[in-house]
Design an enzyme around this catalytic site. Structure first.
Site, mmCIF file in Angstrom:
data_model
loop_
_atom_site.group_PDB
_atom_site.id
_atom_site.type_symbol
_atom_site.label_atom_id
_atom_site.label_comp_id
_atom_site.label_asym_id
_atom_site.label_seq_id
_atom_site.Cartn_x
_atom_site.Cartn_y
_atom_site.Cartn_z
ATOM 1 N N HIS A 111 70.963 -7.503 38.563
ATOM 2 C CA HIS A 111 69.509 -7.519 38.777
ATOM 3 C C HIS A 111 69.185 -7.221 40.229
ATOM 4 O O HIS A 111 69.928 -7.573 41.138
ATOM 5 C CB HIS A 111 68.904 -8.863 38.356
ATOM 6 C CG HIS A 111 69.608 -10.058 38.909
ATOM 7 N ND1 HIS A 111 70.782 -10.551 38.375
ATOM 8 C CD2 HIS A 111 69.328 -10.849 39.965
ATOM 9 C CE1 HIS A 111 71.181 -11.595 39.070
ATOM 10 N NE2 HIS A 111 70.319 -11.799 40.056
ATOM 11 N N HIS A 143 66.266 -7.981 43.027
ATOM 12 C CA HIS A 143 65.094 -8.791 43.372
ATOM 13 C C HIS A 143 64.132 -7.923 44.177
ATOM 14 O O HIS A 143 64.545 -7.287 45.153
ATOM 15 C CB HIS A 143 65.488 -9.957 44.280
ATOM 16 C CG HIS A 143 66.365 -10.989 43.665
ATOM 17 N ND1 HIS A 143 65.879 -12.177 43.166
ATOM 18 C CD2 HIS A 143 67.708 -11.040 43.482
ATOM 19 C CE1 HIS A 143 66.882 -12.923 42.716
ATOM 20 N NE2 HIS A 143 68.011 -12.248 42.888
HETATM 21 P P1 AMP Z 1 70.639 -14.473 41.562
HETATM 22 O O1 AMP Z 1 70.740 -15.829 42.219
HETATM 23 O O2 AMP Z 1 70.570 -13.322 42.512
HETATM 24 O O3 AMP Z 1 71.710 -14.298 40.490
HETATM 25 O O4 AMP Z 1 69.233 -14.461 40.847
HETATM 26 C C1 AMP Z 1 69.010 -15.025 39.604
HETATM 27 C C2 AMP Z 1 67.538 -15.298 39.536
HETATM 28 O O5 AMP Z 1 67.176 -15.437 38.179
HETATM 29 C C3 AMP Z 1 67.086 -16.563 40.253
HETATM 30 O O6 AMP Z 1 66.199 -16.217 41.319
HETATM 31 C C4 AMP Z 1 66.385 -17.364 39.158
HETATM 32 O O7 AMP Z 1 65.200 -17.976 39.614
HETATM 33 C C5 AMP Z 1 66.091 -16.314 38.120
HETATM 34 N N1 AMP Z 1 66.026 -16.782 36.753
HETATM 35 C C6 AMP Z 1 66.949 -17.498 36.077
HETATM 36 N N2 AMP Z 1 66.550 -17.716 34.808
HETATM 37 C C7 AMP Z 1 65.353 -17.104 34.684
HETATM 38 C C8 AMP Z 1 64.417 -16.957 33.604
HETATM 39 N N3 AMP Z 1 64.656 -17.485 32.393
HETATM 40 N N4 AMP Z 1 63.279 -16.269 33.836
HETATM 41 C C9 AMP Z 1 63.040 -15.738 35.057
HETATM 42 N N5 AMP Z 1 63.870 -15.830 36.093
HETATM 43 C C10 AMP Z 1 65.009 -16.505 35.918
#
Ligand code: AMP
Ligand code: ZN
Length: 143
Positions: free
Chosen positions: A101, A103
Site C-alpha cells: 500500500h 500512504h
Molecule cells: P502500514 O503500517 O504502512 O502497514 O500501514 C497500514 C495502515 O493500515 C495503518 O495506517 C492502519 O491505520 C491502516 N489500516 C489497518 N486496518 C485498516 C482498515 N480496516 N481500514 C482502513 N485502514 C486500515
C-alpha cells in the site's frame, strides 16, 4: 488474486467495510482509519502482493499510475500545503499490513501529521565511497 487472511483483500472484496475514495480495474483507494492527517488515503493494488520486494513491475506501474489522480483530488478537496507519499516495507520500517500500500499523507501544518526524520550523514561519505556504493547496488540489480 486474493489472499485469504489479508484484511486489504477483504476490503477490496467488500467483506470488511471501508471509506472508498476510488476504484478501478487495478487499484482500490480508501481512507486510512488512523487519519494521521485529514484525508490520509491508502492506495492498494487489487493483485495481492506482500511488499515492494515481491511486486511485479506491471502491478507497480498500475498502482503508481493512479497516485497523481488521488493526490490531486486530495489537493482540490482540502487544499493541503504539501503531500507525502509513503510505502513501508517490513516491520522495522513500519509495515503492519502485508498487502502493498501507498500512504497519501496531506500536510496542513509543518509540525503536524507525518514527518520524515531525515538524518544526514553526508560528511561521512567521500565521492569515491558514494561511487563504490553505487557500483555495489548496481551489481545487485537482477532484471
Ligand atoms: P502500514 O503500517 O504502512 O502497514 O500501514 C497500514 C495502515 O493500515 C495503518 O495506517 C492502519 O491505520 C491502516 N489500516 C489497518 N486496518 C485498516 C482498515 N480496516 N481500514 C482502513 N485502514 C486500515
Ligand atoms: Zn491482500
Amino acid at each position: 488474486m486474493t489472499h485469504e487472511d489479508c484484511i486489504f483483500c477483504k476490503i477490496i472484496d467488500g467483506q470488511i467495510p471501508s471509506a472508498k475514495v476510488y476504484e478501478d480495474e487495478h487499484v482500490y483507494a480508501f481512507l486510512d482509519l488512523s487519519q494521521v492527517s485529514k484525508g490520509h488515503t491508502l492506495i492498494i493494488p487489487k493483485t495481492h502482493t506482500k511488499d515492494i520486494y515481491e511486486t511485479p513491475p506491471e502491478v507497480a506501474k498500475e498502482l503508481f499510475a493512479k497516485v497523481p489522480l488521488i493526490a490531486n483530488a486530495l489537493k482540490k478537496a482540502y487544499n493541503p500545503i504539501g503531500m507525502n507519499v509513503l510505502n513501508n516495507n517490513e516491520a522495522p520500517a513500519g509495515q503492519s499490513v502485508y498487502h502493498l500500500h501507498l500512504h497519501l499523507l496531506p500536510k496542513y501544518k509543518a509540525d503536524e501529521g507525518f514527518s520524515a526524520v531525515w538524518v544526514t550523514h553526508e560528511n561521512d561519505y567521500s565521492s569515491d565511497a558514494l561511487q563504490q556504493m553505487a557500483t555495489e547496488i548496481n551489481e545487485s540489480i537482477e532484471n
